[in-house]
Motif scaffolding. Structure first.
Motif, mmCIF file in Angstrom:
data_model
loop_
_atom_site.group_PDB
_atom_site.id
_atom_site.type_symbol
_atom_site.label_atom_id
_atom_site.label_comp_id
_atom_site.label_asym_id
_atom_site.label_seq_id
_atom_site.Cartn_x
_atom_site.Cartn_y
_atom_site.Cartn_z
ATOM 1 N N ALA A 71 0.808 -1.256 0.059
ATOM 2 C CA ALA A 71 -0.161 0.160 -0.193
ATOM 3 C C ALA A 71 0.858 1.346 -0.106
ATOM 4 O O ALA A 71 2.064 1.192 0.396
ATOM 5 C CB ALA A 71 -0.967 0.096 1.374
ATOM 6 N N VAL A 72 0.285 2.286 -0.387
ATOM 7 C CA VAL A 72 0.911 3.859 -0.037
ATOM 8 C C VAL A 72 -0.053 4.511 0.607
ATOM 9 O O VAL A 72 -1.378 4.586 0.277
ATOM 10 C CB VAL A 72 1.328 4.110 -1.457
ATOM 11 N N ILE A 73 0.454 4.964 1.596
ATOM 12 C CA ILE A 73 -0.365 6.032 2.680
ATOM 13 C C ILE A 73 -0.267 7.338 1.843
ATOM 14 O O ILE A 73 0.756 7.959 1.746
ATOM 15 C CB ILE A 73 0.218 6.057 4.054
ATOM 16 N N ASN A 74 -1.614 7.626 1.435
ATOM 17 C CA ASN A 74 -1.978 8.834 1.222
ATOM 18 C C ASN A 74 -3.355 9.078 0.832
ATOM 19 O O ASN A 74 -4.090 8.161 1.090
ATOM 20 C CB ASN A 74 -1.184 9.679 -0.321
ATOM 21 N N SER A 75 -4.075 10.453 0.884
ATOM 22 C CA SER A 75 -5.455 10.558 0.955
ATOM 23 C C SER A 75 -6.313 10.263 -0.464
ATOM 24 O O SER A 75 -7.380 10.201 -0.434
ATOM 25 C CB SER A 75 -5.711 12.026 1.339
ATOM 26 N N SER A 76 -5.346 10.159 -1.494
ATOM 27 C CA SER A 76 -6.042 9.993 -2.654
ATOM 28 C C SER A 76 -6.423 8.594 -2.866
ATOM 29 O O SER A 76 -7.526 8.215 -3.683
ATOM 30 C CB SER A 76 -5.100 10.300 -3.835
ATOM 31 N N ASN A 77 -5.976 7.454 -2.144
ATOM 32 C CA ASN A 77 -6.434 6.177 -2.263
ATOM 33 C C ASN A 77 -7.277 5.734 -1.100
ATOM 34 O O ASN A 77 -7.568 4.468 -0.870
ATOM 35 C CB ASN A 77 -5.131 5.112 -2.570
ATOM 36 N N GLY A 78 -7.627 6.736 0.062
ATOM 37 C CA GLY A 78 -8.058 6.097 0.825
ATOM 38 C C GLY A 78 -7.567 5.501 1.980
ATOM 39 O O GLY A 78 -7.980 5.007 2.998
ATOM 40 N N SER A 79 -6.249 5.461 1.874
ATOM 41 C CA SER A 79 -5.367 4.486 2.937
ATOM 42 C C SER A 79 -4.820 5.573 4.130
ATOM 43 O O SER A 79 -3.690 5.181 4.766
ATOM 44 C CB SER A 79 -4.301 3.735 2.257
ATOM 45 N N GLY A 80 -5.486 6.642 4.376
ATOM 46 C CA GLY A 80 -4.826 7.617 5.473
ATOM 47 C C GLY A 80 -4.406 8.776 4.831
ATOM 48 O O GLY A 80 -4.999 9.459 3.816
ATOM 49 N N SER A 81 -3.530 9.382 5.417
ATOM 50 C CA SER A 81 -3.110 10.740 5.026
ATOM 51 C C SER A 81 -1.652 11.096 5.165
ATOM 52 O O SER A 81 -0.831 10.501 6.017
ATOM 53 C CB SER A 81 -3.625 11.892 5.583
ATOM 54 N N TYR A 82 -1.160 11.823 4.309
ATOM 55 C CA TYR A 82 0.392 11.962 4.087
ATOM 56 C C TYR A 82 0.509 13.453 3.715
ATOM 57 O O TYR A 82 0.270 13.733 2.550
ATOM 58 C CB TYR A 82 1.084 11.204 3.259
ATOM 59 N N ALA A 83 0.945 14.379 4.475
ATOM 60 C CA ALA A 83 1.147 15.799 4.044
ATOM 61 C C ALA A 83 2.456 16.551 4.383
ATOM 62 O O ALA A 83 3.265 15.875 5.413
ATOM 63 C CB ALA A 83 0.162 16.605 4.854
ATOM 64 N N PHE A 84 2.734 17.405 3.597
ATOM 65 C CA PHE A 84 3.791 18.264 3.738
ATOM 66 C C PHE A 84 3.419 19.645 4.183
ATOM 67 O O PHE A 84 2.507 20.086 3.821
ATOM 68 C CB PHE A 84 4.767 18.414 2.362
#
Length: 161
Positions: A71-84
């Protein structure tokens, strides 16, 4: 006694362009992630340049999020959030009219976006005054697979000579 004068000896010189960036560390360790709260980590950026119109610093995720084996954690795929995000540091320029900013606050959703971390509009010294703080935050979804996740961030500094 005879004397003479020669007028018109021309002197030429050039100031070479200077552009430096120092990052406080090469690793941000977010530790253990869980879906109950986001975890953040930061590094400091220090820039020095004699560029007449300052600099632009960008950051780009090479994975489009925190990447694991499944998996890739980011908000575009619903797997969480990853932010700068970024915040401005101290002033290290004595040039009149100098301004700088660092106001990044963005979700990372791909590996192509160059997120603007820091900008300035005049020359600035490379001294022990951090120009900006860059922060990464992550929060997995409750169904994000357990495992190790990584990302590599590429910083680019461009002098506006």
């Amino acid at each position: 006694m005879a004397t003479g004068t020669i007028n018109g000896v021309k002197i030429n010189a050039r100031v070479v362009p200077l552009l430096n960036m120092v990052i406080s560390t090469g690793t941000i360790n977010l530790g253990d992630l869980n879906p109950s709260s986001a975890v953040s980590g930061s590094i400091s950026l220090e820039i020095g340049t004699n560029a007449a119109n300052g600099v632009n610093v960008t950051a780009r995720s090479t994975n489009g999020g925190l990447s694991g084996t499944t998996a890739v954690i980011n908000s575009s795929n619903g797997s969480g959030s990853y932010a700068f995000s970024s915040s401005v540091g101290g002033v290290d320029s004595g040039v009149s009219g100098y301004t700088h900013s660092a106001a990044l606050n963005a979700e990372v959703v791909n590996a192509t976006t160059e997120h603007v971390v820091y900008t300035s509009d005049r020359p600035e010294k490379l001294v022990n005054t951090d120009d900006a703080t860059f922060t990464v935050s992550a929060k997995p979804d409750a169904e994000t697979a357990a495992g190790d996740y990584t990302d590599t961030v590429v910083f680019t500094v461009v002098g506006n000579f």
